[in-house]
Write a protein that holds these residues in place. Structure first.
Motif, PDB file in Angstrom:
ATOM      1  N   LYS A   1      -0.716  30.310 -58.857  1.00 30.92           N
ATOM      2  CA  LYS A   1      -0.547  30.290 -59.960  1.00 30.92           C
ATOM      3  C   LYS A   1       0.316  29.235 -60.678  1.00 30.92           C
ATOM      4  O   LYS A   1      -0.206  28.290 -61.850  1.00 30.92           O
ATOM      5  CB  LYS A   1      -1.424  30.898 -60.353  1.00 30.92           C
ATOM      6  N   ALA A   2       1.353  29.936 -60.431  1.00 26.84           N
ATOM      7  CA  ALA A   2       2.057  29.379 -61.245  1.00 26.84           C
ATOM      8  C   ALA A   2       2.822  28.179 -60.823  1.00 26.84           C
ATOM      9  O   ALA A   2       3.324  27.174 -61.337  1.00 26.84           O
ATOM     10  CB  ALA A   2       3.476  30.523 -61.219  1.00 26.84           C
ATOM     11  N   GLY A   3       2.136  27.227 -59.354  1.00 20.25           N
ATOM     12  CA  GLY A   3       2.538  26.068 -58.780  1.00 20.25           C
ATOM     13  C   GLY A   3       4.228  25.894 -58.461  1.00 20.25           C
ATOM     14  O   GLY A   3       4.724  25.405 -57.583  1.00 20.25           O
ATOM     15  N   ASP A   4       4.825  27.245 -57.810  1.00 16.49           N
ATOM     16  CA  ASP A   4       5.657  27.328 -56.948  1.00 16.49           C
ATOM     17  C   ASP A   4       6.117  27.283 -56.266  1.00 16.49           C
ATOM     18  O   ASP A   4       6.571  26.324 -54.937  1.00 16.49           O
ATOM     19  CB  ASP A   4       6.231  28.720 -57.745  1.00 16.49           C
ATOM     20  N   PHE A   5       4.245  27.572 -54.910  1.00 13.58           N
ATOM     21  CA  PHE A   5       4.402  27.105 -54.100  1.00 13.58           C
ATOM     22  C   PHE A   5       2.491  26.703 -53.438  1.00 13.58           C
ATOM     23  O   PHE A   5       1.965  27.453 -53.922  1.00 13.58           O
ATOM     24  CB  PHE A   5       4.548  28.150 -53.193  1.00 13.58           C
ATOM     25  N   LYS A   6       1.958  26.091 -53.301  1.00 12.49           N
ATOM     26  CA  LYS A   6       1.095  25.688 -52.403  1.00 12.49           C
ATOM     27  C   LYS A   6       0.245  26.426 -51.514  1.00 12.49           C
ATOM     28  O   LYS A   6       0.901  26.506 -49.941  1.00 12.49           O
ATOM     29  CB  LYS A   6       1.121  24.500 -52.251  1.00 12.49           C
ATOM     30  N   LEU A   7      -0.535  27.487 -52.228  1.00 14.29           N
ATOM     31  CA  LEU A   7      -0.437  28.491 -51.153  1.00 14.29           C
ATOM     32  C   LEU A   7      -1.955  29.078 -51.353  1.00 14.29           C
ATOM     33  O   LEU A   7      -2.510  29.883 -52.211  1.00 14.29           O
ATOM     34  CB  LEU A   7       0.073  30.056 -52.081  1.00 14.29           C
ATOM     35  N   PRO A   8      -3.073  28.210 -50.502  1.00 12.07           N
ATOM     36  CA  PRO A   8      -4.553  28.460 -51.210  1.00 12.07           C
ATOM     37  C   PRO A   8      -4.983  29.686 -51.003  1.00 12.07           C
ATOM     38  O   PRO A   8      -6.261  30.319 -51.596  1.00 12.07           O
ATOM     39  CB  PRO A   8      -4.866  26.989 -50.474  1.00 12.07           C
ATOM     40  N   ARG A   9      -5.055  30.662 -49.755  1.00 12.49           N
ATOM     41  CA  ARG A   9      -5.605  32.050 -49.836  1.00 12.49           C
ATOM     42  C   ARG A   9      -4.527  33.122 -49.868  1.00 12.49           C
ATOM     43  O   ARG A   9      -3.320  32.845 -49.894  1.00 12.49           O
ATOM     44  CB  ARG A   9      -5.494  31.882 -48.098  1.00 12.49           C
TER      45      ARG A   9
END
Length: 442
Positions: free
Chosen positions: A225-233
């Motif tokens: 949510k912070a946009g630090d990583f793309k973690l869809p799950r």
């Protein structure tokens, strides 16, 4: 006796004439082959990879699910038979860790290499002929619907297998689909999402085992949510492996940008899923190293040999396992396996888990009995089941049970000259008792 068979404008040699041909070497295929061999049948198993194990090895899922009860009760094993035999032999080879909690039930992480070795040894000990690196291409049927030949391709080229009976343990209902049997995919074509599972090495296991799964999930969601990583799950799993410093990570969720799900029976979709899966695995690994203290000195060892597929084609069987049968823990006189594993439905939105409370349901034999062909049965995740029901029944422990019963069923067909359409589940269970083949309840 024919030594070749004509296919369209050319002919291929007939290389094998077993009593039983099993297509697919996953948990269902291994157990079907072994059960048939233990009743004295000549068995050939073909597998597209150079090893057995299916999704749990090639897809690196790395766990045996479905052996234990579920709910607010003491954890106890409830599924036995060949599933327990394989599990016990893995334990003897130090190929598993102790049961690990999974919500209201538990599972067994295992070592994929030990699994491969054990499968090889068990198949060879039963004098089962194995052909690795062999791909199914086409089934030939006669006017009665009997499968008279399977055309396959290996390093030597194309050749034919002419067996008396066939077990489709491909996971994708490849043979049933090829002979134009009726199949379907998920809920109106939408299947569960694939996952690229990966393994982390040099993990601080003392710290990892003290780290709550919930805290990892919370940090995944925060970082995404912070946009630090793309973690869809955000609902992720990590389980310890037997070699003391490796962890299996079931974390990725692969969809197209528009949210649609790649299909495991499309080369275009699978290509996308493999590439996207490796990208996501790297992103999650980087997150673990940076944000989870147990992984600060860890590294990603590898991803699965292929993306993990939970669902593709299902057959239309003599009976369809319905969602309500799972929810209501329905029992059956023709049960060839049973389960307390939750409905674990991975979708494009998020993970949905519905646990069975202190009970289990049965998987009837008729869910593995296609409505086409007279010498073919299926075993494994291509069973006939509603979308959510399959999300429970498809796991490893139940595939062992299904396969072992189907191996007995095809032997019964040969002994009594019974067509697959005429078989009764109760007769299969009686046959198993006669031949001392323990079912999942024993």
């Amino acid at each position: 006796m024919k030594t070749s068979i004509h296919i369209d404008a050319y002919k291929v040699p007939i290389v094998h004439r077993p009593d039983v041909c099993v297509v697919g070497g996953g948990a269902a295929g291994i157990s079907a082959a072994i059960a048939a061999a233990r009743t004295g049948k000549k068995v050939l198993l073909i597998e597209k990879y150079g090893f057995c194990g299916g999704a749990t090895v090639a897809g690196l899922s790395g766990t045996i699910c479905g052996l234990f009860n579920s709910g607010d009760v003491k954890r106890e094993q409830i599924v036995f038979g060949f599933a327990d035999e394989f599990y016990s032999k893995l334990k003897q080879r130090n190929g598993v860790v102790k049961p690990v909690d999974f919500g209201k039930t538990c599972l067994i992480p295992h070592d994929g290499l030990v699994w491969k070795e054990l499968a090889d040894d068990l198949l060879q000990s039963e004098n089962i002929e194995i052909r690795y690196h062999t791909n199914f291409l086409k089934a030939i049927t006669d006017e009665s619907g009997k499968v008279t030949a399977l055309i396959v391709k290996s390093f030597e080229g194309q050749f034919a297998i002419c067996s008396e009976v066939v077990v489709d343990a491909s996971g994708d209902a490849e043979i049933i689909h090829n002979i134009e049997g009726e199949t379907y995919s998920g809920a109106s074509g939408t299947v569960q999402t694939p996952t690229m599972i990966f393994k982390m090495g040099h993990v601080d296991m003392e710290v990892f085992l003290k780290t709550s799964p919930e805290s990892i999930c919370e940090k995944v969601e925060e970082a995404d949510k912070a946009g630090d990583f793309k973690l869809p799950r955000h609902h992720v799993y990590a389980f310890p492996l037997p070699n003391k410093n490796e962890v299996i990570c079931n974390m990725t969720r692969i969809t197209y940008p528009d949210g649609t799900t790649p299909l495991g029976i499309s080369s275009e979709d699978m290509t996308y899923a493999e590439i996207e899966g490796r990208k996501q695995a790297r992103e999650y690994a980087d997150f673990l190293i940076e944000r989870i203290s147990a992984f600060k000195d860890a590294y990603m060892v590898d991803t699965g040999a292929q993306v993990g597929i939970r669902q593709s084609r299902s057959i239309v069987g003599h009976h369809q396992l319905m969602n309500e049968e799972v929810y209501n823990a329905k029992k059956s006189k023709s049960a060839i396996s049973h389960s307390a594993w939750p409905i674990e439905a991975h979708g494009s939105g998020d993970l949905k888990i519905v646990y069975l409370e202190n009970d289990h349901y049965d998987i009837p034999f008729e869910t593995l009995q296609p409505t086409i062909g007279n010498n073919i049965l299926v075993a494994g995740r291509c069973m006939s089941a509603e979308h959510e029901a399959l999300a429970s029944a498809r796991v490893t422990g139940q595939c062992f049970g299904m396969g072992y019963a189907i191996g007995a069923a095809v032997s019964l067909m040969l002994d009594e000259r019974i067509a697959s359409q005429k078989l009764k589940g109760e007769d299969v269970l009686y046959y198993m008792k006669q031949h001392q083949l323990k079912n999942s309840y024993e």
